[in-house]
Design a protein around this motif. Structure first.
Motif, PDB file in Angstrom:
ATOM      1  N   GLU A   1       0.829  -1.193   0.000  1.00  0.00           N
ATOM      2  CA  GLU A   1       0.000   0.000   0.000  1.00  0.00           C
ATOM      3  C   GLU A   1       0.866   1.246   0.000  1.00  0.00           C
ATOM      4  O   GLU A   1       2.073   1.197   0.267  1.00  0.00           O
ATOM      5  N   GLY A   2       0.218   2.379  -0.281  1.00  0.00           N
ATOM      6  CA  GLY A   2       0.904   3.652  -0.162  1.00  0.00           C
ATOM      7  C   GLY A   2       1.691   4.018  -1.402  1.00  0.00           C
ATOM      8  O   GLY A   2       1.557   3.423  -2.475  1.00  0.00           O
ATOM      9  N   ALA A   3       2.555   5.016  -1.238  1.00  0.00           N
ATOM     10  CA  ALA A   3       3.356   5.527  -2.332  1.00  0.00           C
ATOM     11  C   ALA A   3       4.429   4.521  -2.718  1.00  0.00           C
ATOM     12  O   ALA A   3       4.736   3.575  -1.986  1.00  0.00           O
TER      13      ALA A   3
ATOM     14  N   GLU B   1       7.056   2.693  -0.302  1.00  0.00           N
ATOM     15  CA  GLU B   1       6.632   2.760   1.095  1.00  0.00           C
ATOM     16  C   GLU B   1       6.739   1.414   1.791  1.00  0.00           C
ATOM     17  O   GLU B   1       7.212   1.326   2.934  1.00  0.00           O
TER      18      GLU B   1
ATOM     19  N   PHE C   1       8.405   9.993   0.640  1.00  0.00           N
ATOM     20  CA  PHE C   1       7.131   9.617   0.029  1.00  0.00           C
ATOM     21  C   PHE C   1       5.920  10.121   0.814  1.00  0.00           C
ATOM     22  O   PHE C   1       4.828  10.215   0.264  1.00  0.00           O
TER      23      PHE C   1
ATOM     24  N   ARG D   1       3.958  12.787  -0.789  1.00  0.00           N
ATOM     25  CA  ARG D   1       3.386  12.508  -2.107  1.00  0.00           C
ATOM     26  C   ARG D   1       2.091  11.706  -2.036  1.00  0.00           C
ATOM     27  O   ARG D   1       1.430  11.514  -3.060  1.00  0.00           O
ATOM     28  N   ARG D   2       1.705  11.259  -0.884  1.00  0.00           N
ATOM     29  CA  ARG D   2       0.536  10.391  -0.796  1.00  0.00           C
ATOM     30  C   ARG D   2      -0.759  11.182  -1.013  1.00  0.00           C
ATOM     31  O   ARG D   2      -0.892  12.306  -0.544  1.00  0.00           O
ATOM     32  N   THR D   3      -1.698  10.536  -1.682  1.00  0.00           N
ATOM     33  CA  THR D   3      -2.961  11.212  -2.012  1.00  0.00           C
ATOM     34  C   THR D   3      -4.185  10.425  -1.553  1.00  0.00           C
ATOM     35  O   THR D   3      -5.312  10.805  -1.882  1.00  0.00           O
ATOM     36  N   HIS D   4      -4.011   9.333  -0.820  1.00  0.00           N
ATOM     37  CA  HIS D   4      -5.168   8.560  -0.379  1.00  0.00           C
ATOM     38  C   HIS D   4      -5.969   9.372   0.650  1.00  0.00           C
ATOM     39  O   HIS D   4      -5.475  10.366   1.194  1.00  0.00           O
TER      40      HIS D   4
ATOM     41  N   ALA E   1      -4.280  10.353   3.987  1.00  0.00           N
ATOM     42  CA  ALA E   1      -3.220  11.352   3.860  1.00  0.00           C
ATOM     43  C   ALA E   1      -3.809  12.745   3.687  1.00  0.00           C
ATOM     44  O   ALA E   1      -3.327  13.723   4.269  1.00  0.00           O
TER      45      ALA E   1
ATOM     46  N   SER F   1       0.962   2.312   9.833  1.00  0.00           N
ATOM     47  CA  SER F   1       0.494   3.393   8.960  1.00  0.00           C
ATOM     48  C   SER F   1       1.289   4.651   9.294  1.00  0.00           C
ATOM     49  O   SER F   1       0.950   5.374  10.235  1.00  0.00           O
TER      50      SER F   1
ATOM     51  N   TYR G   1       3.028   8.308   9.514  1.00  0.00           N
ATOM     52  CA  TYR G   1       2.800   9.742   9.315  1.00  0.00           C
ATOM     53  C   TYR G   1       3.944  10.482  10.001  1.00  0.00           C
ATOM     54  O   TYR G   1       4.617   9.937  10.880  1.00  0.00           O
TER      55      TYR G   1
END
Length: 282
Positions: free
Chosen positions: A46-48, A51, A124, A127-130, A133, A194, A196
């Motif tokens: 998952e993720g960028a 990741e 990264f 850059r995440r867009t989910h 994020a 996860s 951050y």
């Protein structure tokens, strides 16, 4: 909450690469995308880009016996942590929190974040867009969005309560609530990392905010924070984070809007007055 996606099973080539034998069995919890094969858990990366490899390398370096455990990431014969879009880690048994174990979830998170304190920020993350994020950036005033109409009222109330706050940032686990497992006589297990780049107090507030929103009995606001004067502002940001993420996940045919809006309004009121369950914040 939005419906869980159907589970996709890893192909045999992925099992072979990780040297696993057995039939994949879907696991409950989380986003419903993990499967167990023997003594391992597999889930889609998952993720960028990069990741999952970054997370595997970080978790491999964490100390043992520091008040928590993490599943050991598995690698292919070539040393890859991601094979055909799948990651693998050892299966660790335990009963998930947090109901009736809120202080223990908070304590496990504190131990985990202490071990992560000196880790550098990963590129990264920006850059995440989910939806999560986006929700995180909105919570900290780094981005603006419109939310679904059903959540507009609690969103506006939360924004009106938010004030500037300063706190040192580091790598944190932003979704600890249902991702701490407990087994008798052993340190708790932290799963589904996860990442951050935020204050650990904020990650702690996400746990308590989730409790106010979706768990019964909910935790007292005083379960977390440790008396820190910034605690209320962290809780406000935690609720914004969840609200914006939820708004980004639901579609136009969302049927739970009124119910979820009521949850956010009740949690916002509790945080706004600094009480929950009859207990007051100093």
């Amino acid at each position: 909450m939005p419906e869980q996606p159907r589970v996709t099973l890893p192909p045999q080539s992925v099992l072979d690469a990780f040297d696993l034998r057995g039939t994949p069995e879907p696991l409950t919890g989380g986003q419903g995308r993990s499967v167990r094969v023997g003594g391992a858990v597999l889930k889609p990366a998952e993720g960028a880009e990069g990741e999952s490899e970054w997370a595997a390398s970080l978790l491999e370096r964490l100390p043992r016996g520091a008040g928590f455990r993490v599943p050991r990431p598995l690698r292919s014969a070539e040393g890859a942590g991601v094979v055909e879009g799948w990651t693998a880690a050892e299966f660790m048994d335990g009963r998930p929190g947090p109901s009736r174990r809120w202080p223990e979830v908070v304590a496990a998170g504190r131990a985990f974040h202490a071990a992560l304190r000196d880790q550098p920020r990963a590129e990264f993350l920006a850059r995440r867009t989910h939806p999560w994020a986006v929700g995180d950036r909105v919570a900290w005033g780094e981005e603006e969005v419109d939310v679904v109409a059903e959540l507009a009222e609690p969103f506006a109330r939360l924004l009106s309560l938010r004030r500037p706050v300063e706190a040192a940032e580091q790598i944190v686990h932003g979704d600890l609530t249902g991702n701490v497992l407990f087994a008798p006589g052993q340190d708790p297990v932290i799963i589904d990392f996860s990442p951050y780049w935020r204050p650990p107090l904020y990650a702690e507030a996400v746990v308590i905010g989730d409790g106010l929103l979706w768990y019964d009995p909910a935790p007292a606001l005083t379960t977390g924070g440790g008396g820190d004067p910034r605690w209320r502002q962290m809780l406000i940001r935690a609720l914004i984070f969840r609200l914006v993420a939820l708004s980004g996940l639901v579609g136009p045919s969302w049927r739970a809007g009124e119910k979820e809006a009521a949850r956010f309004l009740a949690a916002t009121e509790a945080v706004g007055r600094g009480t929950y369950g009859g207990r007051a914040r100093p």
